[in-house]
Design a protein around this motif. Structure first.
Motif, PDB file in Angstrom:
ATOM      1  N   LEU A 163       0.862  -1.156   0.000  1.00 14.05           N
ATOM      2  CA  LEU A 163       0.000   0.000   0.000  1.00 14.05           C
ATOM      3  C   LEU A 163       0.889   1.192   0.000  1.00 14.05           C
ATOM      4  CD1 LEU A 163      -2.973   0.971   0.576  1.00 14.05           C
ATOM      5  CD2 LEU A 163      -2.169   1.285   2.834  1.00 14.05           C
ATOM      6  N   MET A 164       1.484   1.527  -1.086  1.00 12.15           N
ATOM      7  CA  MET A 164       2.422   2.614  -1.068  1.00 12.15           C
ATOM      8  C   MET A 164       1.766   3.892  -1.485  1.00 12.15           C
ATOM      9  SD  MET A 164       5.612   0.835  -2.727  1.00 12.15           S
ATOM     10  CE  MET A 164       6.720   2.115  -2.384  1.00 12.15           C
ATOM     11  N   VAL A 165       2.274   4.958  -0.942  1.00 14.09           N
ATOM     12  CA  VAL A 165       1.772   6.241  -1.343  1.00 14.09           C
ATOM     13  C   VAL A 165       2.892   6.951  -1.997  1.00 14.09           C
ATOM     14  CG1 VAL A 165       1.031   8.428  -0.555  1.00 14.09           C
ATOM     15  CG2 VAL A 165       0.321   6.384   0.624  1.00 14.09           C
ATOM     16  N   THR A 166       3.012   6.886  -3.236  1.00  9.92           N
ATOM     17  CA  THR A 166       4.113   7.529  -3.887  1.00  9.92           C
ATOM     18  C   THR A 166       3.893   8.995  -3.767  1.00  9.92           C
ATOM     19  OG1 THR A 166       4.237   5.785  -5.390  1.00  9.92           O
ATOM     20  CG2 THR A 166       5.289   7.757  -6.054  1.00  9.92           C
ATOM     21  N   PHE A 167       4.303   9.560  -2.671  1.00 13.74           N
ATOM     22  CA  PHE A 167       3.991  10.944  -2.417  1.00 13.74           C
ATOM     23  C   PHE A 167       4.435  11.836  -3.547  1.00 13.74           C
ATOM     24  CE2 PHE A 167       4.071   9.886   2.185  1.00 13.74           C
ATOM     25  CZ  PHE A 167       2.719   9.926   2.278  1.00 13.74           C
ATOM     26  N   ALA A 168       5.648  11.646  -4.009  1.00  9.25           N
ATOM     27  CA  ALA A 168       6.108  12.542  -5.055  1.00  9.25           C
ATOM     28  C   ALA A 168       5.484  12.194  -6.375  1.00  9.25           C
ATOM     29  CB  ALA A 168       7.620  12.467  -5.160  1.00  9.25           C
ATOM     30  N   GLY A 169       4.969  10.997  -6.488  1.00  4.99           N
ATOM     31  CA  GLY A 169       4.412  10.605  -7.765  1.00  4.99           C
ATOM     32  C   GLY A 169       2.972  10.199  -7.660  1.00  4.99           C
ATOM     33  N   GLY A 170       2.399  10.249  -6.529  1.00  9.02           N
ATOM     34  CA  GLY A 170       1.008   9.891  -6.396  1.00  9.02           C
ATOM     35  C   GLY A 170       0.846   8.636  -5.582  1.00  9.02           C
ATOM     36  N   PRO A 171      -0.321   8.404  -4.987  1.00 10.54           N
ATOM     37  CA  PRO A 171      -0.539   7.279  -4.127  1.00 10.54           C
ATOM     38  C   PRO A 171      -0.649   5.967  -4.845  1.00 10.54           C
ATOM     39  CG  PRO A 171      -2.151   8.998  -3.805  1.00 10.54           C
ATOM     40  CD  PRO A 171      -1.354   9.354  -4.993  1.00 10.54           C
ATOM     41  N   ALA A 172      -0.083   4.956  -4.254  1.00 13.45           N
ATOM     42  CA  ALA A 172      -0.209   3.643  -4.862  1.00 13.45           C
ATOM     43  C   ALA A 172      -0.046   2.566  -3.866  1.00 13.45           C
ATOM     44  CB  ALA A 172       0.842   3.476  -5.910  1.00 13.45           C
ATOM     45  N   LEU A 173      -1.023   2.169  -3.150  1.00 16.23           N
ATOM     46  CA  LEU A 173      -0.886   1.197  -2.104  1.00 16.23           C
ATOM     47  C   LEU A 173      -0.188  -0.056  -2.547  1.00 16.23           C
ATOM     48  CD1 LEU A 173      -4.301   2.052  -0.899  1.00 16.23           C
ATOM     49  CD2 LEU A 173      -2.362   2.071   0.538  1.00 16.23           C
ATOM     50  N   GLY A 174       0.346  -0.102  -3.649  1.00 13.32           N
ATOM     51  CA  GLY A 174       1.175  -1.195  -4.028  1.00 13.32           C
ATOM     52  C   GLY A 174       0.579  -2.116  -5.035  1.00 13.32           C
ATOM     53  N   ALA A 175       1.264  -2.288  -6.150  1.00 14.90           N
ATOM     54  CA  ALA A 175       0.805  -3.237  -7.136  1.00 14.90           C
ATOM     55  C   ALA A 175       1.766  -3.279  -8.261  1.00 14.90           C
ATOM     56  CB  ALA A 175      -0.532  -2.786  -7.647  1.00 14.90           C
ATOM     57  N   PRO A 176       2.264  -4.477  -8.565  1.00 19.38           N
ATOM     58  CA  PRO A 176       3.272  -4.572  -9.585  1.00 19.38           C
ATOM     59  C   PRO A 176       2.755  -4.855 -10.954  1.00 19.38           C
ATOM     60  CG  PRO A 176       3.246  -6.452  -8.228  1.00 19.38           C
ATOM     61  CD  PRO A 176       2.122  -5.594  -7.808  1.00 19.38           C
ATOM     62  N   VAL A 177       1.473  -4.904 -11.175  1.00 20.12           N
ATOM     63  CA  VAL A 177       1.049  -5.210 -12.521  1.00 20.12           C
ATOM     64  C   VAL A 177       0.416  -4.026 -13.172  1.00 20.12           C
ATOM     65  CG1 VAL A 177       0.579  -7.609 -12.025  1.00 20.12           C
ATOM     66  CG2 VAL A 177      -1.190  -5.937 -11.741  1.00 20.12           C
ATOM     67  N   SER A 178       0.253  -4.103 -14.465  1.00 25.60           N
ATOM     68  CA  SER A 178      -0.389  -3.037 -15.207  1.00 25.60           C
ATOM     69  C   SER A 178      -1.789  -2.815 -14.681  1.00 25.60           C
ATOM     70  CB  SER A 178      -0.453  -3.409 -16.687  1.00 25.60           C
ATOM     71  OG  SER A 178      -1.326  -2.551 -17.368  1.00 25.60           O
ATOM     72  N   ALA A 179      -2.180  -1.557 -14.581  1.00 23.80           N
ATOM     73  CA  ALA A 179      -3.487  -1.238 -14.030  1.00 23.80           C
ATOM     74  C   ALA A 179      -4.613  -1.763 -14.897  1.00 23.80           C
ATOM     75  CB  ALA A 179      -3.628   0.273 -13.871  1.00 23.80           C
ATOM     76  N   SER A 180      -4.338  -2.075 -16.139  1.00 22.09           N
ATOM     77  CA  SER A 180      -5.396  -2.533 -17.016  1.00 22.09           C
ATOM     78  C   SER A 180      -5.195  -3.976 -17.445  1.00 22.09           C
ATOM     79  CB  SER A 180      -5.469  -1.637 -18.256  1.00 22.09           C
ATOM     80  OG  SER A 180      -4.259  -1.681 -18.959  1.00 22.09           O
ATOM     81  N   ALA A 181      -4.530  -4.735 -16.596  1.00 23.22           N
ATOM     82  CA  ALA A 181      -4.260  -6.121 -16.944  1.00 23.22           C
ATOM     83  C   ALA A 181      -5.562  -6.872 -17.164  1.00 23.22           C
ATOM     84  CB  ALA A 181      -3.474  -6.789 -15.819  1.00 23.22           C
ATOM     85  N   THR A 182      -5.697  -7.500 -18.293  1.00 24.97           N
ATOM     86  CA  THR A 182      -6.911  -8.250 -18.564  1.00 24.97           C
ATOM     87  C   THR A 182      -6.810  -9.642 -17.979  1.00 24.97           C
ATOM     88  OG1 THR A 182      -5.993  -8.919 -20.690  1.00 24.97           O
ATOM     89  CG2 THR A 182      -7.421  -6.987 -20.655  1.00 24.97           C
ATOM     90  N   ALA A 183      -7.940 -10.197 -17.641  1.00 23.22           N
ATOM     91  CA  ALA A 183      -7.974 -11.512 -17.017  1.00 23.22           C
ATOM     92  C   ALA A 183      -8.805 -12.450 -17.877  1.00 23.22           C
ATOM     93  CB  ALA A 183      -8.560 -11.414 -15.623  1.00 23.22           C
ATOM     94  N   ASP A 225      -5.750  10.119  -7.077  1.00 19.33           N
ATOM     95  CA  ASP A 225      -6.458  11.391  -7.201  1.00 19.33           C
ATOM     96  C   ASP A 225      -5.558  12.554  -6.777  1.00 19.33           C
ATOM     97  OD1 ASP A 225      -9.225  12.918  -7.286  1.00 19.33           O
ATOM     98  OD2 ASP A 225      -8.232  13.478  -5.406  1.00 19.33           O
ATOM     99  N   ASP A 226      -5.512  13.614  -7.576  1.00 17.01           N
ATOM    100  CA  ASP A 226      -4.646  14.754  -7.275  1.00 17.01           C
ATOM    101  C   ASP A 226      -5.008  15.413  -5.947  1.00 17.01           C
ATOM    102  OD1 ASP A 226      -3.163  14.458  -9.581  1.00 17.01           O
ATOM    103  OD2 ASP A 226      -4.376  15.863 -10.754  1.00 17.01           O
ATOM    104  N   GLY A 227      -6.310  15.518  -5.659  1.00 13.08           N
ATOM    105  CA  GLY A 227      -6.728  16.142  -4.411  1.00 13.08           C
ATOM    106  C   GLY A 227      -6.274  15.347  -3.204  1.00 13.08           C
ATOM    107  N   PHE A 228      -6.383  14.036  -3.297  1.00 10.77           N
ATOM    108  CA  PHE A 228      -5.902  13.188  -2.209  1.00 10.77           C
ATOM    109  C   PHE A 228      -4.398  13.343  -2.034  1.00 10.77           C
ATOM    110  CE2 PHE A 228      -3.788   9.200  -1.068  1.00 10.77           C
ATOM    111  CZ  PHE A 228      -4.252   9.061   0.228  1.00 10.77           C
ATOM    112  N   PHE A 229      -3.688  13.335  -3.139  1.00  4.42           N
ATOM    113  CA  PHE A 229      -2.234  13.470  -3.093  1.00  4.42           C
ATOM    114  C   PHE A 229      -1.817  14.757  -2.387  1.00  4.42           C
ATOM    115  CE2 PHE A 229       1.599  15.191  -5.183  1.00  4.42           C
ATOM    116  CZ  PHE A 229       2.513  14.230  -4.815  1.00  4.42           C
TER     117      PHE A 229
END
Length: 421
Positions: free
Chosen positions: A21-41, A180-184
């Motif tokens: 659950l990472m929050v890439t503060f300088a680059g935006g929040p990302a609670l963690g995930a190593p795959v493409s956000a649009s990975a099809t299943a 979200d920019d506002g959250f960041f």
């Protein structure tokens, strides 16, 4: 695995790779995930692993003194290359030995050494506990995996169509609030401020659906906030209390918790991050993890995660009793492919080259807790930084380096998705 990460604006598969659950503060929040956000299943589903699978001789190398030395050398190499202050590694097998060792420092200011008994923030590994709580309610016939989220939480876009199964499997189509920019801006301006679950959802629901429910895999922390609310509503108590009574106590995990503030038990390591408003490295130890909540706010230690690795991967408690029914556990371990070769994602859990579990990451800390059923082997990695090296989570670097040695036929190689900006 990586999607276990809570990194700001980072993909979801990288950390827990197993979840983080990472929050890439300088680059935006990302609670963690190593795959493409649009990975099809849509590809063929991999076989469901079983703890009773017979371990072949080639699945795990015996942890002889020579092999342990190789592991130690690999860990030190990754530490040097990725500039990691401290890390603890645990390897356990049923018949090939075990190896537990800490390296480096827990506190750069005074040189205190890293040690196996330290509490650590585990980021997106939290997802495995939240989903386990949900699955217990499924076993009790209090919720159904194919229930729409709108049955339990009002105001969710497409709430009458998105199922609990799609939320747990990262296939809801909802927007990830940590992007979200506002959250960041809110988070980086005051990382010690508290967030409520509804505030987090408000950031997500300002955005349109990314795709129809069930169409694709997309690691999304919003999904877990919703599932946490379901557990609270149906379970009749705060999420942390429900997990404590129904998951942690039965498993004998006395050093794991979901805090509702920035409290951090002692002894703990100091955590270092560059997910800051300025991009400069800061000590994030006392930052409030409430923004991660059901997706990434938990705390644990090495021994408890050793216990959890097998428990979450099999549904069986250390005493041999069942935590999750075999039928429900089989559904959890149905891990359709993502766009990452060799990696699938089930209900709050990864399958990366046969390793089952999750990674975790949030500012200052990363973790990896995985289990290889074919060898009845566990690997846990805990470190006190989330700063990437060449675009890759350090927890993944450790996982890959170690498994190349001990399980060359099952290399944990979960790449991180680049930060959004």
């Amino acid at each position: 695995m990586t999607p276990s990460t809570v990194r700001l604006r980072r993909g979801a598969v990288t950390t827990l790779a197993v979840g983080a659950l990472m929050v890439t503060f300088a680059g935006g929040p990302a609670l963690g995930a190593p795959v493409s956000a649009s990975a099809t299943a849509t590809a063929t589903e991999p076989p469901v692993p079983s703890d009773s699978a017979s371990a072949s001789a080639g699945d795990f190398r015996a942890l002889t003194p020579a092999v342990k030395k190789q592991v130690d050398e690999a860990v030190r190499r990754v530490m040097r290359e990725a500039n990691v202050p401290g890390v603890t590694v645990g390897l356990w097998t049923s018949d090939k030995g075990q190896h537990v060792r800490s390296f480096g420092v827990a506190d750069k200011s005074n040189g205190n050494r890293m040690s196996p008994d330290l509490y650590m923030r585990i980021g997106s590994e939290t997802k495995t506990f939240t989903v386990t709580a949900l699955l217990e309610l499924v076993d009790q016939h209090k919720v159904g995996l194919d229930d729409p989220i709108g049955k339990y939480v009002d105001g969710v876009p497409n709430g009458d169509r998105i199922t609990l199964r799609e939320l747990a499997g990262m296939r809801s189509g909802l927007f990830n609030y940590t992007e979200d920019d506002g959250f960041f801006k809110a988070l980086t301006s005051d990382p010690r401020r508290p967030f409520t679950p509804q505030q987090l959802l408000d950031y997500a629901f300002e955005h349109s659906m990314l795709f129809p429910p069930g169409e694709k895999f997309s690691y999304c922390n919003t999904n877990l906030i919703l599932l946490g609310l379901v557990v609270e509503k149906v379970g009749g108590r705060p999420l942390g209390d429900f997990i404590q009574k129904n998951v942690l106590e039965p498993a004998g995990m006395n050093h794991t918790s979901l805090p509702d503030d920035a409290a951090f038990p002692n002894p703990h390591a100091q955590g270092y991050t560059d997910q800051t408003a300025t991009g400069k490295v800061e000590n994030a130890t006392d930052w409030n993890p409430s923004w991660g909540w059901a997706a990434g706010a938990m705390i644990s230690d090495l021994d408890d995660l050793h216990t959890w690795a097998r428990t979450v991967a099999t549904g069986i408690l250390p005493d041999g009793h069942t935590l999750i029914s075999p039928v429900t556990q089989k559904q959890r371990l149905n891990t359709p492919p993502t766009t990452i070769p060799g990696a699938g994602y089930g209900l709050g859990i990864f399958n990366v080259q046969g390793w089952i579990g999750h990674n975790g990451s949030l500012p200052g800390y990363e973790s990896l807790t995985i289990y290889l059923p074919s060898a009845q082997a566990t690997l846990v990695v805990l470190l006190n930084t989330d700063i990437d090296h060449a675009g890759t989570e350090p927890s993944t670097l450790f996982g890959e380096a170690i498994t190349k040695i001990v399980t060359p036929g099952h290399v944990f190689n979960l790449p991180a998705q680049p930060a959004a900006r």
